[in-house]
Design an enzyme around this catalytic site. Sequence first.
Site, PDB file in Angstrom:
ATOM      1  N   GLU A  16     -54.612  13.134  21.980  1.00 18.71           N
ATOM      2  CA  GLU A  16     -55.447  14.128  21.426  1.00 18.71           C
ATOM      3  C   GLU A  16     -56.105  13.707  20.465  1.00 18.71           C
ATOM      4  OE1 GLU A  16     -53.475  17.948  20.288  1.00 18.71           O
ATOM      5  OE2 GLU A  16     -55.164  18.563  19.111  1.00 18.71           O
ATOM      6  N   SER A  46     -49.821  25.788  20.232  1.00 16.64           N
ATOM      7  CA  SER A  46     -51.222  26.302  19.725  1.00 16.64           C
ATOM      8  C   SER A  46     -51.112  27.854  19.592  1.00 16.64           C
ATOM      9  CB  SER A  46     -52.114  25.663  20.467  1.00 16.64           C
ATOM     10  OG  SER A  46     -52.117  25.911  21.828  1.00 16.64           O
TER      11      SER A  46
HETATM   12  O1  KIV Z   1     -50.438  22.956  21.777  1.00 19.57           O
HETATM   13  C1  KIV Z   1     -51.065  22.809  22.345  1.00 19.57           C
HETATM   14  O2  KIV Z   1     -52.245  23.635  22.799  1.00 19.57           O
HETATM   15  C2  KIV Z   1     -51.285  21.420  22.654  1.00 19.57           C
HETATM   16  C3  KIV Z   1     -52.571  20.786  23.533  1.00 19.57           C
HETATM   17  C4  KIV Z   1     -53.890  20.951  22.528  1.00 19.57           C
HETATM   18  C5  KIV Z   1     -52.497  19.726  24.055  1.00 19.57           C
HETATM   19  O3  KIV Z   1     -50.733  20.564  22.341  1.00 19.57           O
END
Ligand code: KIV
Length: 270
Positions: free
Chosen positions: A180, A43
């Site tokens: 998720e 992310s």
């Molecule tokens: O990349 C991320 O932050 C994630 C979480 C939302 C689980 O995969």
Amino acid sequence: MPTVKDIRQQAGEEPITMLTAYDAPTAAVVDDAGVDMILVGDSMGNTALGYDTTLPVTVDEIASTTGAVSRATEDALVVADMPFLSFGADEAAAIENCGRMLKEEDADAVKLECGPHTVELTERLTNLGIPVMAHLGLTPQHVNQLGGFFRQGTDQDAAQAMLELAEQHEEAGAFSLVLEHVPANVAADITDALDIPTIGIGAGPDTDGQVLVVNDILGLSERTPPFSEQFGDVKGEMERAVEDYRDAVESGEFPAEEHSHVEEGVENLY
Ligand code: KIV
């Protein structure tokens, strides 16, 4: 410091906490607060690197950020999120990429966005000593296939398929499972069916733990998903500090005497 074994054993006991972090100072704050696990999430593509999706994030970007987070973390378990196409195409390359996170960047485990293609890989990595956190439900690396960031497991067949994949990954050795953006009742049933802990994000209250994106809880994100919650206004505080700095320079208040040093032994230069 919790080990993956401790996290496994926490299933059904104390709620497990996890937050993302993308730099050393943030990781230190998260660690000091006693959060169990820090996820170096891909992310970072949207939150820290200015991309629209997670797809452009590279192994090098996850690796150097994992190193920064690990160096700042004393207690929490550090999990490196393996980016798009760093696994799943070629087993040797996947092992090398995942292994690099433990060998060079001091991560404790890796996370894989899962599907039928990651069951064997999970077993192989686990056998090699690379603990795997599986991730099912909305897997943002599949955004082009899913057509958007929609809730998953919303009909009987899809929910059943998710449960089967969860069980296969548990069987293959995953030490935990992120769920998720799935219905709360589906997440609750999957949690009941597994021995390993589930960590929910947009998956209701009945998972063994919760994870959120740190920028979202701090109030640093432009857009947040409906299942997130803002617990602070760090952006507002940053704006105030930057504006105060600008005003102080423009008005001549900064730098003041205490910020400056005059070297008496140096003569006028002209
Ligand atoms: O990349 C991320 O932050 C994630 C979480 C939302 C689980 O995969």
